[in-house]
Design a protein around this motif. Structure first.
Motif, PDB file in Angstrom:
ATOM      1  N   ALA A 185     -11.009  23.197 -17.563  1.00  0.00           N
ATOM      2  CA  ALA A 185      -9.761  22.445 -17.405  1.00  0.00           C
ATOM      3  C   ALA A 185      -8.799  23.180 -16.482  1.00  0.00           C
ATOM      4  O   ALA A 185      -8.081  22.553 -15.682  1.00  0.00           O
ATOM      5  N   GLU A 186      -8.762  24.505 -16.576  1.00  0.00           N
ATOM      6  CA  GLU A 186      -7.895  25.288 -15.707  1.00  0.00           C
ATOM      7  C   GLU A 186      -8.370  25.233 -14.261  1.00  0.00           C
ATOM      8  O   GLU A 186      -7.561  25.112 -13.336  1.00  0.00           O
ATOM      9  N   LEU A 187      -9.683  25.299 -14.055  1.00  0.00           N
ATOM     10  CA  LEU A 187     -10.221  25.210 -12.698  1.00  0.00           C
ATOM     11  C   LEU A 187      -9.912  23.844 -12.092  1.00  0.00           C
ATOM     12  O   LEU A 187      -9.520  23.742 -10.913  1.00  0.00           O
ATOM     13  N   GLN A 188     -10.057  22.809 -12.892  1.00  0.00           N
ATOM     14  CA  GLN A 188      -9.720  21.460 -12.414  1.00  0.00           C
ATOM     15  C   GLN A 188      -8.256  21.402 -11.989  1.00  0.00           C
ATOM     16  O   GLN A 188      -7.921  20.867 -10.918  1.00  0.00           O
ATOM     17  N   ARG A 189      -7.366  21.962 -12.794  1.00  0.00           N
ATOM     18  CA  ARG A 189      -5.929  21.934 -12.491  1.00  0.00           C
ATOM     19  C   ARG A 189      -5.637  22.675 -11.182  1.00  0.00           C
ATOM     20  O   ARG A 189      -4.863  22.201 -10.340  1.00  0.00           O
ATOM     21  N   ARG A 190      -6.271  23.834 -10.994  1.00  0.00           N
ATOM     22  CA  ARG A 190      -6.027  24.631  -9.785  1.00  0.00           C
ATOM     23  C   ARG A 190      -6.419  23.862  -8.527  1.00  0.00           C
ATOM     24  O   ARG A 190      -5.695  23.882  -7.524  1.00  0.00           O
ATOM     25  N   VAL A 191      -7.568  23.201  -8.582  1.00  0.00           N
ATOM     26  CA  VAL A 191      -8.034  22.473  -7.404  1.00  0.00           C
ATOM     27  C   VAL A 191      -7.134  21.285  -7.119  1.00  0.00           C
ATOM     28  O   VAL A 191      -6.638  21.106  -5.987  1.00  0.00           O
ATOM     29  N   LEU A 192      -6.887  20.445  -8.112  1.00  0.00           N
ATOM     30  CA  LEU A 192      -6.164  19.191  -7.879  1.00  0.00           C
ATOM     31  C   LEU A 192      -4.692  19.420  -7.558  1.00  0.00           C
ATOM     32  O   LEU A 192      -4.076  18.604  -6.864  1.00  0.00           O
ATOM     33  N   ASN A 193      -4.111  20.523  -8.018  1.00  0.00           N
ATOM     34  CA  ASN A 193      -2.717  20.815  -7.688  1.00  0.00           C
ATOM     35  C   ASN A 193      -2.552  21.309  -6.255  1.00  0.00           C
ATOM     36  O   ASN A 193      -1.467  21.168  -5.666  1.00  0.00           O
ATOM     37  N   ALA A 194      -3.615  21.878  -5.677  1.00  0.00           N
ATOM     38  CA  ALA A 194      -3.497  22.480  -4.347  1.00  0.00           C
ATOM     39  C   ALA A 194      -4.076  21.625  -3.238  1.00  0.00           C
ATOM     40  O   ALA A 194      -3.670  21.743  -2.076  1.00  0.00           O
ATOM     41  N   VAL A 195      -5.015  20.758  -3.540  1.00  0.00           N
ATOM     42  CA  VAL A 195      -5.728  20.021  -2.492  1.00  0.00           C
ATOM     43  C   VAL A 195      -4.872  18.912  -1.910  1.00  0.00           C
ATOM     44  O   VAL A 195      -4.041  18.315  -2.597  1.00  0.00           O
ATOM     45  N   ARG A 196      -5.049  18.656  -0.635  1.00  0.00           N
ATOM     46  CA  ARG A 196      -4.424  17.516   0.040  1.00  0.00           C
ATOM     47  C   ARG A 196      -5.312  17.109   1.207  1.00  0.00           C
ATOM     48  O   ARG A 196      -6.346  17.739   1.461  1.00  0.00           O
ATOM     49  N   GLY A 197      -4.941  16.057   1.891  1.00  0.00           N
ATOM     50  CA  GLY A 197      -5.770  15.566   2.978  1.00  0.00           C
ATOM     51  C   GLY A 197      -6.118  16.658   3.973  1.00  0.00           C
ATOM     52  O   GLY A 197      -5.248  17.403   4.418  1.00  0.00           O
ATOM     53  N   GLY A 198      -7.407  16.775   4.310  1.00  0.00           N
ATOM     54  CA  GLY A 198      -7.870  17.782   5.256  1.00  0.00           C
ATOM     55  C   GLY A 198      -8.228  19.109   4.651  1.00  0.00           C
ATOM     56  O   GLY A 198      -8.734  19.992   5.371  1.00  0.00           O
ATOM     57  N   SER A 199      -7.993  19.311   3.357  1.00  0.00           N
ATOM     58  CA  SER A 199      -8.233  20.624   2.752  1.00  0.00           C
ATOM     59  C   SER A 199      -9.699  21.020   2.780  1.00  0.00           C
ATOM     60  O   SER A 199     -10.602  20.167   2.688  1.00  0.00           O
ATOM     61  N   VAL A 200      -9.918  22.327   2.877  1.00  0.00           N
ATOM     62  CA  VAL A 200     -11.244  22.936   2.712  1.00  0.00           C
ATOM     63  C   VAL A 200     -11.149  23.810   1.466  1.00  0.00           C
ATOM     64  O   VAL A 200     -10.379  24.784   1.434  1.00  0.00           O
ATOM     65  N   VAL A 201     -11.892  23.454   0.426  1.00  0.00           N
ATOM     66  CA  VAL A 201     -11.835  24.130  -0.867  1.00  0.00           C
ATOM     67  C   VAL A 201     -13.007  25.108  -0.968  1.00  0.00           C
ATOM     68  O   VAL A 201     -14.149  24.739  -0.674  1.00  0.00           O
ATOM     69  N   ALA A 202     -12.732  26.339  -1.397  1.00  0.00           N
ATOM     70  CA  ALA A 202     -13.770  27.360  -1.554  1.00  0.00           C
ATOM     71  C   ALA A 202     -14.175  27.458  -3.026  1.00  0.00           C
ATOM     72  O   ALA A 202     -13.361  27.830  -3.875  1.00  0.00           O
ATOM     73  N   LEU A 203     -15.427  27.113  -3.312  1.00  0.00           N
ATOM     74  CA  LEU A 203     -15.978  27.182  -4.668  1.00  0.00           C
ATOM     75  C   LEU A 203     -17.286  27.964  -4.638  1.00  0.00           C
ATOM     76  O   LEU A 203     -17.752  28.370  -3.572  1.00  0.00           O
ATOM     77  N   HIS A 204     -17.883  28.158  -5.818  1.00  0.00           N
ATOM     78  CA  HIS A 204     -19.086  28.985  -5.931  1.00  0.00           C
ATOM     79  C   HIS A 204     -20.125  28.283  -6.795  1.00  0.00           C
ATOM     80  O   HIS A 204     -19.782  27.653  -7.804  1.00  0.00           O
ATOM     81  N   MET A 205     -21.396  28.439  -6.408  1.00  0.00           N
ATOM     82  CA  MET A 205     -22.470  27.743  -7.114  1.00  0.00           C
ATOM     83  C   MET A 205     -22.927  28.446  -8.392  1.00  0.00           C
ATOM     84  O   MET A 205     -23.475  27.808  -9.270  1.00  0.00           O
ATOM     85  N   GLY A 206     -22.737  29.729  -8.499  1.00  0.00           N
ATOM     86  CA  GLY A 206     -23.358  30.459  -9.597  1.00  0.00           C
ATOM     87  C   GLY A 206     -22.527  30.570 -10.853  1.00  0.00           C
ATOM     88  O   GLY A 206     -22.675  31.547 -11.592  1.00  0.00           O
TER      89      GLY A 206
END
Length: 310
Positions: free
Chosen positions: A259-280
């Motif tokens: 839930a915290e990870l979801q909040r961090r992404v959705l609060n910061a993202v906007r049109g054109g954003s490049v989000v850095a995440l990890h597969m492992g």
């Protein structure tokens, strides 16, 4: 009994024994005469025993000249059809080793910078980019979640991960996603010498080329958000004209609650954003469905980095 009578009987017995032996070898072999030794009998059905090519006892199936009389009942050598070369294991191996065809990439928009941290802010596309390493089951789960919702990801793979999980390269591309280069060993590339940095980039590029037919379009430096001038120069020498950075870093590598990870992404993202995440990381798998739902509610569409910059 006379000597002539004994000779006739002895010859008849020899002929019967020869005929019986010939019939047994034909049933166990390919229909042609074969030597009754373990090497000859172990040859694969449908092939010619290689010993026959040099053994004087093998003369194209005719055998050496002999003074022993023969009878019409004696089995005659036959010739089996030879398999077409294209159907053999050599042809199959050649086909399997043929270089794969890389998927086409959309052309980038004119004026795309050397280092991309985000796309057009007026657009509604975003790029979810993933550090490619870790448990392949987690990686596959992320890909499946994205595919079920029509999202396309960009995976910046670590070369040493491809050494351990080579099947993941094609799995990523087959799902409609994009692959990029995140160095061979994920060390601090900014602290390396130019030769060391180039080797880190080139080794990962070699693996991408071998597995997919392309080195990919994007390079991302390891242990750094942005590439130094030296790193950009070495990436260009390997064949990468563009470096892919990011503007949203939710730090999923610290394993926050989903839930915290979801909040961090959705609060910061906007049109054109490049989000850095990890597969492992399991938290990223757990959070991705809600992240994708939140992006859809905001009218944002996850696309590959190339699509973002097209």
């Amino acid at each position: 009994m006379t000597a002539d009578r004994r000779t006739v009987l002895r010859t008849a017995a020899q002929l019967a024994a020869l005929a019986a032996t010939g019939g047994l070898l034909t049933a166990c072999g390919t229909g042609a005469h074969r030597r009754a030794d373990p090497g000859a009998l172990a040859a694969h059905p449908g092939t010619v025993d290689p010993q026959h090519t040099t053994d004087p006892a093998w003369n194209g199936g005719e055998g050496p000249a002999s003074s022993t009389p023969t009878t019409p009942a004696e089995p005659q050598p036959t010739t089996e059809p030879t398999a077409e070369p294209t159907a053999g294991p050599t042809a199959a191996a050649a086909q399997a080793s043929a270089p794969p065809t890389p998927p086409p990439l959309p052309p980038l928009a004119p004026g795309t910078p050397v280092e991309v941290a985000y796309g057009a802010r007026t657009g509604r596309n975003v790029a979810l980019t993933f550090h490619g390493s870790g448990d392949p089951k987690l990686a596959t789960a992320l890909l499946e979640i994205a595919e079920q919702r029509g999202a396309r990801l960009t995976v910046m793979v670590v070369g040493s991960w491809l050494d351990q999980q080579p099947q993941m390269a094609r799995r990523i591309l087959d799902g409609g996603h994009e692959l990029g280069n995140h160095t061979q060993n994920h060390l601090n590339i900014s602290a390396m010498t130019p030769d060391q940095a180039r080797a880190e980039i080139a080794q990962c590029a070699d693996r991408l080329q071998r597995l997919t037919g392309s080195i990919g379009r994007w390079f991302r430096p390891s242990a750094a958000q942005y590439a130094t001038p030296m790193v950009r120069e070495q990436a260009r020498a390997v064949g990468y004209e563009h470096v892919l950075s990011f503007d949203v870093d939710p730090r999923d590598y610290n394993d926050p609650p989903a839930a915290e990870l979801q909040r961090r992404v959705l609060n910061a993202v906007r049109g054109g954003s490049v989000v850095a995440l990890h597969m492992g990381h399991q938290c990223t798998v757990d959070a991705l469905p809600a992240i994708l739902d939140g992006l859809a509610k905001a009218g944002l569409k996850p696309v590959t980095a190339s699509q973002l910059c097209a």
